[in-house]
Structure formats: C-alpha cells, structure tokens
Enzyme design. Structure first.
Site, PDB file in Angstrom:
ATOM      1  N   LYS A  42      34.792  48.651  40.008  1.00  0.00           N
ATOM      2  CA  LYS A  42      34.642  49.154  38.802  1.00  0.00           C
ATOM      3  C   LYS A  42      34.087  48.074  37.668  1.00  0.00           C
ATOM      4  O   LYS A  42      33.477  48.113  37.110  1.00  0.00           O
ATOM      5  CB  LYS A  42      36.011  49.748  38.140  1.00  0.00           C
ATOM      6  CG  LYS A  42      36.414  50.824  38.866  1.00  0.00           C
ATOM      7  CD  LYS A  42      37.842  51.662  38.601  1.00  0.00           C
ATOM      8  CE  LYS A  42      38.883  50.756  38.340  1.00  0.00           C
ATOM      9  NZ  LYS A  42      39.423  50.284  39.668  1.00  0.00           N
ATOM     10  N   ARG A  53      49.907  50.175  43.482  1.00  0.00           N
ATOM     11  CA  ARG A  53      48.739  50.550  42.739  1.00  0.00           C
ATOM     12  C   ARG A  53      48.127  51.648  43.418  1.00  0.00           C
ATOM     13  O   ARG A  53      47.617  52.576  42.842  1.00  0.00           O
ATOM     14  CB  ARG A  53      48.082  49.255  42.554  1.00  0.00           C
ATOM     15  CG  ARG A  53      48.653  48.269  41.572  1.00  0.00           C
ATOM     16  CD  ARG A  53      48.079  47.141  41.945  1.00  0.00           C
ATOM     17  NE  ARG A  53      46.719  46.683  41.506  1.00  0.00           N
ATOM     18  CZ  ARG A  53      46.083  45.665  41.790  1.00  0.00           C
ATOM     19  NH1 ARG A  53      46.764  44.735  42.568  1.00  0.00           N
ATOM     20  NH2 ARG A  53      44.826  45.519  41.553  1.00  0.00           N
TER      21      ARG A  53
HETATM   22  P1  ADP Z   1      42.163  47.195  39.016  1.00  0.00           P
HETATM   23  O1  ADP Z   1      40.932  46.377  38.650  1.00  0.00           O
HETATM   24  O2  ADP Z   1      42.973  46.806  40.149  1.00  0.00           O
HETATM   25  O3  ADP Z   1      41.856  48.949  39.084  1.00  0.00           O
HETATM   26  P2  ADP Z   1      43.310  47.063  36.152  1.00  0.00           P
HETATM   27  O4  ADP Z   1      42.767  45.524  35.828  1.00  0.00           O
HETATM   28  O5  ADP Z   1      42.454  48.112  35.724  1.00  0.00           O
HETATM   29  O6  ADP Z   1      43.201  47.144  37.948  1.00  0.00           O
HETATM   30  O7  ADP Z   1      44.551  47.387  36.013  1.00  0.00           O
HETATM   31  C1  ADP Z   1      45.799  46.507  36.239  1.00  0.00           C
HETATM   32  C2  ADP Z   1      46.955  47.032  35.683  1.00  0.00           C
HETATM   33  O8  ADP Z   1      47.089  47.413  34.520  1.00  0.00           O
HETATM   34  C3  ADP Z   1      47.439  48.005  36.280  1.00  0.00           C
HETATM   35  O9  ADP Z   1      47.999  48.007  37.816  1.00  0.00           O
HETATM   36  C4  ADP Z   1      48.352  48.888  35.349  1.00  0.00           C
HETATM   37  O10 ADP Z   1      49.568  48.316  35.543  1.00  0.00           O
HETATM   38  C5  ADP Z   1      47.636  48.644  34.271  1.00  0.00           C
HETATM   39  N1  ADP Z   1      46.835  49.709  33.394  1.00  0.00           N
HETATM   40  C6  ADP Z   1      45.366  49.263  33.528  1.00  0.00           C
HETATM   41  N2  ADP Z   1      44.840  50.239  32.792  1.00  0.00           N
HETATM   42  C7  ADP Z   1      45.738  51.369  32.821  1.00  0.00           C
HETATM   43  C8  ADP Z   1      45.731  52.775  32.366  1.00  0.00           C
HETATM   44  N3  ADP Z   1      44.600  53.239  31.935  1.00  0.00           N
HETATM   45  N4  ADP Z   1      46.928  53.146  32.407  1.00  0.00           N
HETATM   46  C9  ADP Z   1      48.117  52.782  32.667  1.00  0.00           C
HETATM   47  N5  ADP Z   1      48.233  51.606  33.167  1.00  0.00           N
HETATM   48  C10 ADP Z   1      47.034  50.966  33.218  1.00  0.00           C
HETATM   49  P1  ADP Z   2      37.917  47.119  40.270  1.00  0.00           P
HETATM   50  O1  ADP Z   2      37.502  46.570  38.829  1.00  0.00           O
HETATM   51  O2  ADP Z   2      37.649  48.531  40.702  1.00  0.00           O
HETATM   52  O3  ADP Z   2      39.401  46.836  40.684  1.00  0.00           O
HETATM   53  P2  ADP Z   2      36.223  44.654  41.170  1.00  0.00           P
HETATM   54  O4  ADP Z   2      35.100  45.092  40.552  1.00  0.00           O
HETATM   55  O5  ADP Z   2      37.279  43.746  40.684  1.00  0.00           O
HETATM   56  O6  ADP Z   2      36.975  46.231  41.287  1.00  0.00           O
HETATM   57  O7  ADP Z   2      35.922  44.385  42.720  1.00  0.00           O
HETATM   58  C1  ADP Z   2      37.053  44.163  43.587  1.00  0.00           C
HETATM   59  C2  ADP Z   2      36.546  43.041  44.611  1.00  0.00           C
HETATM   60  O8  ADP Z   2      35.635  43.653  45.487  1.00  0.00           O
HETATM   61  C3  ADP Z   2      35.767  41.862  43.831  1.00  0.00           C
HETATM   62  O9  ADP Z   2      36.417  40.705  44.738  1.00  0.00           O
HETATM   63  C4  ADP Z   2      34.591  42.168  44.043  1.00  0.00           C
HETATM   64  O10 ADP Z   2      33.627  40.954  44.161  1.00  0.00           O
HETATM   65  C5  ADP Z   2      34.413  42.944  45.378  1.00  0.00           C
HETATM   66  N1  ADP Z   2      33.268  43.965  45.282  1.00  0.00           N
HETATM   67  C6  ADP Z   2      33.158  44.542  44.251  1.00  0.00           C
HETATM   68  N2  ADP Z   2      31.938  45.686  44.834  1.00  0.00           N
HETATM   69  C7  ADP Z   2      31.895  45.486  45.994  1.00  0.00           C
HETATM   70  C8  ADP Z   2      30.912  45.952  46.848  1.00  0.00           C
HETATM   71  N3  ADP Z   2      30.104  47.049  46.378  1.00  0.00           N
HETATM   72  N4  ADP Z   2      30.742  45.293  48.179  1.00  0.00           N
HETATM   73  C9  ADP Z   2      31.610  44.337  48.466  1.00  0.00           C
HETATM   74  N5  ADP Z   2      32.485  43.657  47.778  1.00  0.00           N
HETATM   75  C10 ADP Z   2      32.804  44.302  46.453  1.00  0.00           C
END
Ligand code: ADP
Ligand code: ADP
Ligand code: ZN
Length: 215
Positions: A13, A171
């Site tokens: 994302k 998570r």
């Molecule tokens: P990821 O990139 O791994 O999806 P985020 O950076 O979006 O994780 O979120 C990290 C943490 O922040 C989540 O595990 C949760 O604790 C909190 N968080 C983020 N967005 C939300 C939301 N919309 N509602 C509740 N908790 C959230």
């Molecule tokens: P999210 O915000 O959903 O938690 P991230 O964008 O931070 O995910 O991506 C999680 C990890 O996966 C990062 O290390 C990123 O570089 C890698 N990544 C993201 N998209 C891809 C893809 N299409 N193929 C391989 N690796 C990816």
C-alpha cells in the site's frame, strides 16, 4: 478522485501510494504514518497508542477517525489516497460520512491481493529511508550499493519496531477479523477493484493506474 488502498500489512500500500503522489499529485493519508509521527513527537495520543501498535493490534476507531477528520478538513487535494484506513467497518462508515460532509466522493477501493507467506517475507525484509520515507526491501528493492537513498540521497534508514514475525501474526489476525470484511462492504457499494499484489511493483503500478483512470 479519492481512492482507498486496501490490503494486509506488507501488501504494498505505502509503495503504491507514494508512486501516485509522485505521478499524480494526489495526497497520501496514511494513518500508520500519522500514528508513528504522534509517537516520535511525544504527544499524549502517541504515548497512548505506542504499546498497542508494537503489539500489532488496532488502535481505537475514535483516534484514527479523528486524525482523518482533521486532515480532510484542513487539506485540499487533487484526490486523496487512503492508505491503511479504513481498517474496520466503523471506520468505513465514518469515512463515507466525512467525505459526504466535504462534498467528496470515493472513486474506488482497491484491494491488493497477496498471500500470507509473501507478507512475512516482505515485512521482515522492509526498511525505509529515515529522511523521505522511501520504502526498501532487502530482497526485492535493496538500498542502492552506494548506501544512498535513490529518492533523496540520505544515508539513514530505519526498520519498524513492529516489523517482526511475532507482531505480524497479531497484525494478520487483526486484518482477517476486522479489515477483510471491508472487501465485501465496498463490493456491495459497487466500489471494489482488485489487483494482483504479488506482481512486481511496476505491474501493480500499471494496474492501479488503469483503475484510477477509469474510476
Ligand atoms: P502496515 O503498513 O504494516 O499495513 P501501518 O503502518 O498501516 O501498517 O499501521 C501500523 C500500525 O498502526 C497498525 O498495526 C495499527 O496498530 C496502527 N494503525 C494504522 N492505521 C490504523 C487504523 N486505520 N485503525 C487502527 N489502527 C491503525
Ligand atoms: P504496506 O504499506 O502495505 O504495509 P509496503 O509498501 O511498505 O506495504 O511494502 C512492504 C514491503 O514489500 C516493502 O519492503 C516493499 O519494498 C515490498 N514490496 C512492495 N510491493 C512489492 C511488490 N509488488 N513486489 C515485491 N515487493 C514489494
Ligand atoms: Zn530518502
């Protein structure tokens, strides 16, 4: 055009949101980033959410809806990208109301499909530039050999405290219990699109671009 990027932790994302910001001048609203900022600046709210985040649980709807409300009321944009929000049905209803209040519409909720094994690998290999937030991956998108961020030249990188296997288990459970119902929710509203999140980053970018253009 306002869109939601919907997917489990590690789906890509943040990576895709940053690309849309760069290419289309849209504004990324990441509740995860906002909560991490609150933690580092030591606000009361940051202190309250710190343990919850480290465990991998969701923080309360009230807190994240408050953060999004404030941004929507104070920011004008050529489209918002909701990254990691909404994560519960309550948040989804609240977003619908907030957008309506602002005279805005949702273009599409884009579900990024990936399998759980890939998520563990991605998350445990993730790092970000400490200065600009560019997202790296030890395997699929390594930090350049000269040790400098390809986006801003900084030499400082960080890993998230919650990017470990233990927290990821929680998570993922939170995602399946509370967030995955949003796929049905947006389908029923006629807003759901899906992309193959396992494809390489450029392919995912192209699929999302098509959805945004057509929404
Ligand atoms: P990821 O990139 O791994 O999806 P985020 O950076 O979006 O994780 O979120 C990290 C943490 O922040 C989540 O595990 C949760 O604790 C909190 N968080 C983020 N967005 C939300 C939301 N919309 N509602 C509740 N908790 C959230
Ligand atoms: P999210 O915000 O959903 O938690 P991230 O964008 O931070 O995910 O991506 C999680 C990890 O996966 C990062 O290390 C990123 O570089 C890698 N990544 C993201 N998209 C891809 C893809 N299409 N193929 C391989 N690796 C990816
Ligand atoms: Zn950088």
């Amino acid at each position: 055009m306002n869109i939601i990027l919907l997917g489990p932790p590690g789906a890509g994302k943040g990576t895709q949101a940053r690309h849309l910001v760069e290419k289309r001048g849209m504004v990324q609203l990441s509740t995860g980033d906002m909560l991490r900022d609150a933690r580092t600046s030591g606000t009361e709210m940051g202190k309250i959410v710190a343990d919850v985040m480290d465990r991998g649980e969701l923080v309360t709807d009230e807190i994240v809806i408050g953060l999004i409300r404030e941004k929507l009321e104070t920011t004008s944009a050529n489209g918002f990208i909701f990254d990691g929000f909404p994560r519960t049905l309550g948040q989804a209803d609240a977003l619908g109301e907030l957008l309506a209040e602002e005279g805005q519409e949702l273009g599409a909720a884009i579900a990024m499909e990936v399998d759980d094994e890939a998520l563990v690998e991605r998350i445990t290999a993730r790092s970000t530039c400490a200065s600009c937030g560019e997202v790296y991956n030890d395997k699929t998108k390594p930090i350049p050999a000269d040790g400098k961020c390809s986006n801003c030249g900084s030499t400082e990188f960080k890993r998230r405290a919650d990017d470990n296997e233990e927290s990821l288990k929680t998570r993922l459970m939170e995602y399946y219990k509370k967030t995955s119902p949003l796929i049905g929710y947006y389908y029923a509203k006629g807003k759901l699109s899906t992309v193959d999140g396992l494809a390489d980053i450029a392919k995912v970018q192209a699929s999302i671009a098509k959805i945004v253009d057509e929404a």
